[in-house]
Write a protein that holds these residues in place. Structure first.
Motif, PDB file in Angstrom:
ATOM      1  N   SER A  11       1.032  -1.266   0.109  1.00 52.79           N
ATOM      2  CA  SER A  11       0.193  -0.066  -0.098  1.00 52.79           C
ATOM      3  C   SER A  11       0.959   1.230   0.059  1.00 52.79           C
ATOM      4  CB  SER A  11      -0.717   0.297   1.238  1.00 52.79           C
ATOM      5  OG  SER A  11      -1.386   1.305   1.713  1.00 52.79           O
ATOM      6  N   GLN A  35      -1.097  -2.060  -6.293  1.00 55.50           N
ATOM      7  CA  GLN A  35      -0.880  -2.049  -4.662  1.00 55.50           C
ATOM      8  C   GLN A  35      -1.469  -3.502  -4.416  1.00 55.50           C
ATOM      9  OE1 GLN A  35      -1.711   1.748  -2.393  1.00 55.50           O
ATOM     10  NE2 GLN A  35      -3.484   1.228  -3.324  1.00 55.50           N
ATOM     11  N   GLY A  38      -3.767  -2.744  -1.283  1.00 55.51           N
ATOM     12  CA  GLY A  38      -4.422  -1.692  -1.102  1.00 55.51           C
ATOM     13  C   GLY A  38      -5.657  -1.592  -0.038  1.00 55.51           C
ATOM     14  N   TRP A  46      -9.147  -2.360  -0.924  1.00 61.43           N
ATOM     15  CA  TRP A  46      -9.074  -1.658  -2.151  1.00 61.43           C
ATOM     16  C   TRP A  46      -8.526  -2.254  -3.382  1.00 61.43           C
ATOM     17  CZ3 TRP A  46     -12.032   2.722  -3.130  1.00 61.43           C
ATOM     18  CH2 TRP A  46     -11.863   3.445  -4.107  1.00 61.43           C
ATOM     19  N   GLN A  47      -9.287  -2.573  -4.184  1.00 62.65           N
ATOM     20  CA  GLN A  47      -8.678  -3.147  -5.526  1.00 62.65           C
ATOM     21  C   GLN A  47      -7.997  -2.084  -6.131  1.00 62.65           C
ATOM     22  OE1 GLN A  47     -11.450  -5.755  -7.286  1.00 62.65           O
ATOM     23  NE2 GLN A  47     -10.900  -4.690  -9.316  1.00 62.65           N
ATOM     24  N   SER A  48      -6.748  -2.483  -6.617  1.00 61.72           N
ATOM     25  CA  SER A  48      -5.716  -1.794  -6.989  1.00 61.72           C
ATOM     26  C   SER A  48      -4.911  -2.176  -8.303  1.00 61.72           C
ATOM     27  CB  SER A  48      -4.801  -0.996  -5.881  1.00 61.72           C
ATOM     28  OG  SER A  48      -5.137  -0.676  -4.785  1.00 61.72           O
ATOM     29  N   HIS A  49      -5.500  -2.479  -9.311  1.00 63.98           N
ATOM     30  CA  HIS A  49      -5.133  -3.087 -10.565  1.00 63.98           C
ATOM     31  C   HIS A  49      -4.148  -1.880 -11.237  1.00 63.98           C
ATOM     32  CE1 HIS A  49      -6.986  -6.701  -9.654  1.00 63.98           C
ATOM     33  NE2 HIS A  49      -7.937  -6.219 -10.155  1.00 63.98           N
ATOM     34  N   GLY A  52      -5.111   2.112 -12.611  1.00 65.70           N
ATOM     35  CA  GLY A  52      -5.477   3.362 -11.913  1.00 65.70           C
ATOM     36  C   GLY A  52      -4.259   4.142 -11.171  1.00 65.70           C
ATOM     37  N   TRP A  54      -2.798   5.394  -7.810  1.00 57.69           N
ATOM     38  CA  TRP A  54      -2.611   4.824  -6.418  1.00 57.69           C
ATOM     39  C   TRP A  54      -1.502   5.628  -5.885  1.00 57.69           C
ATOM     40  CZ3 TRP A  54      -6.991   2.987  -7.705  1.00 57.69           C
ATOM     41  CH2 TRP A  54      -7.103   1.928  -8.594  1.00 57.69           C
ATOM     42  N   GLY A 128      -7.079   7.232  -4.020  1.00 67.63           N
ATOM     43  CA  GLY A 128      -7.173   6.160  -5.064  1.00 67.63           C
ATOM     44  C   GLY A 128      -8.017   6.878  -6.170  1.00 67.63           C
ATOM     45  N   ASN A 130      -9.804   5.738  -9.982  1.00 65.31           N
ATOM     46  CA  ASN A 130      -9.717   4.712 -11.083  1.00 65.31           C
ATOM     47  C   ASN A 130      -9.905   5.495 -12.538  1.00 65.31           C
ATOM     48  OD1 ASN A 130     -10.359   2.557  -9.351  1.00 65.31           O
ATOM     49  ND2 ASN A 130     -12.402   3.245  -9.260  1.00 65.31           N
ATOM     50  N   ASN A 244     -14.457   0.419  -4.765  1.00 64.52           N
ATOM     51  CA  ASN A 244     -13.412  -0.504  -5.224  1.00 64.52           C
ATOM     52  C   ASN A 244     -13.331  -2.041  -4.001  1.00 64.52           C
ATOM     53  OD1 ASN A 244     -12.656   1.367  -6.840  1.00 64.52           O
ATOM     54  ND2 ASN A 244     -10.721   0.198  -7.107  1.00 64.52           N
TER      55      ASN A 244
END
Ligand code: BTN
Length: 249
Positions: A11, A35, A38, A46-49, A52, A54, A128, A130, A244
């Motif tokens: 993170s 992350q 995240g 927190w989905q962090s592909h 995005g 971050w 974060g 998107n 997310n």
């Protein structure tokens, strides 16, 4: 701005915290493409592909620790302004830390801080946003700039704009009325009927404003209540904004 880039971190807030503990200067920024852990409000994932934005910013404002929550409104304002400047999209705020496009969550803010002997040592503002993710990779209830506009954007350019906007408003943190007012003016549930799920049960009322301690004011049957935490749903909304967030595993 001192920028530290990573490809992959747990993170960015964790990395920023270690740097802040080591005495990193204000406006040190940590950004990562991905992350792996995240996190969002209340310990949610927190989905962090990739695709995005971050990142986390280290700040050391001279404010009392009771005012730390203002930073989430401050960061939301800076993020919304940057989205508008860079993409032309108009977004709205939702208590306590969401940026919404139409009914979907496009960005979230996670503010963490450390105080010692009642003195604030540092604040980490984690943002974060998107940006370029396609709809199929986003969680239910979330959207991205790309999913909304079909246009890809440079994530670092967006980040730089957000940080610049934070710098322009920084002096307002001392007397945060303007920050609160700007946030409230574009709030999705301004003067609307809301339901808030809190750890002490559900509260209903008309949302009337926010305060410098981060609370939301709701009014019901002539009584005003300060809500300190919770998840808000705008009443009768078909698709309550989500995010997310993934269910905790
Ligand atoms: C929320 O909506 O509850 C807050 C989401 C915050 C996500 C950002 S991404 C950068 C920073 N690092 C994290 O682990 N979280 C914040």
């Amino acid at each position: 701005m001192i920028l530290i880039r990573y490809k992959r971190v747990t993170s960015t807030n964790d990395k920023a915290r270690v740097l802040a503990e080591d005495g990193a200067r204000e406006w040190t920024v940590v950004v990562s493409e991905v992350q792996t852990q995240g996190r969002g409000r209340s310990g949610k994932k927190w989905q962090s592909h990739k695709g995005g934005l971050w990142f986390s910013v280290i700040l050391r404002p001279k404010i009392s620790s009771g005012r730390v929550a203002v930073l989430q409104f401050f960061a939301s304002n800076a993020t919304r302004k940057a989205i508008m400047e860079e993409t032309g999209l108009e977004t709205e705020t939702k208590w306590p830390n969401d940026v919404i496009f139409e009914t979907r969550k496009i960005a979230g803010i996670l503010v963490e801080s450390k105080s010692q002997d009642n003195q604030l040592s540092f604040i980490i503002v984690g943002i974060g946003l998107n940006v370029n993710q396609s709809k199929s990779t986003l969680p239910v209830g979330a959207t991205s700039i790309y999913a909304t506009s079909r246009e890809k954007h440079n994530v670092e350019q967006l980040m730089t704009r957000i940080v610049e906007n934070m710098k322009s408003d920084y002096a307002l943190l001392k007397t945060p009325n303007r920050i609160l007012k700007n946030w409230w003016t574009d709030c999705i549930h301004r003067s609307k009927n809301v339901e808030i799920q809190t750890t002490n049960g559900i509260r209903n009322g008309i949302s009337r404003g926010i305060e410098a301690d981060g609370s939301l004011l709701i009014k019901q049957n002539g009584r005003t209540e300060h809500i300190m935490e919770g998840t808000l749903i705008v009443w009768k909304e078909q698709n309550p904004p989500q995010s997310n967030f993934r269910a905790k595993s």
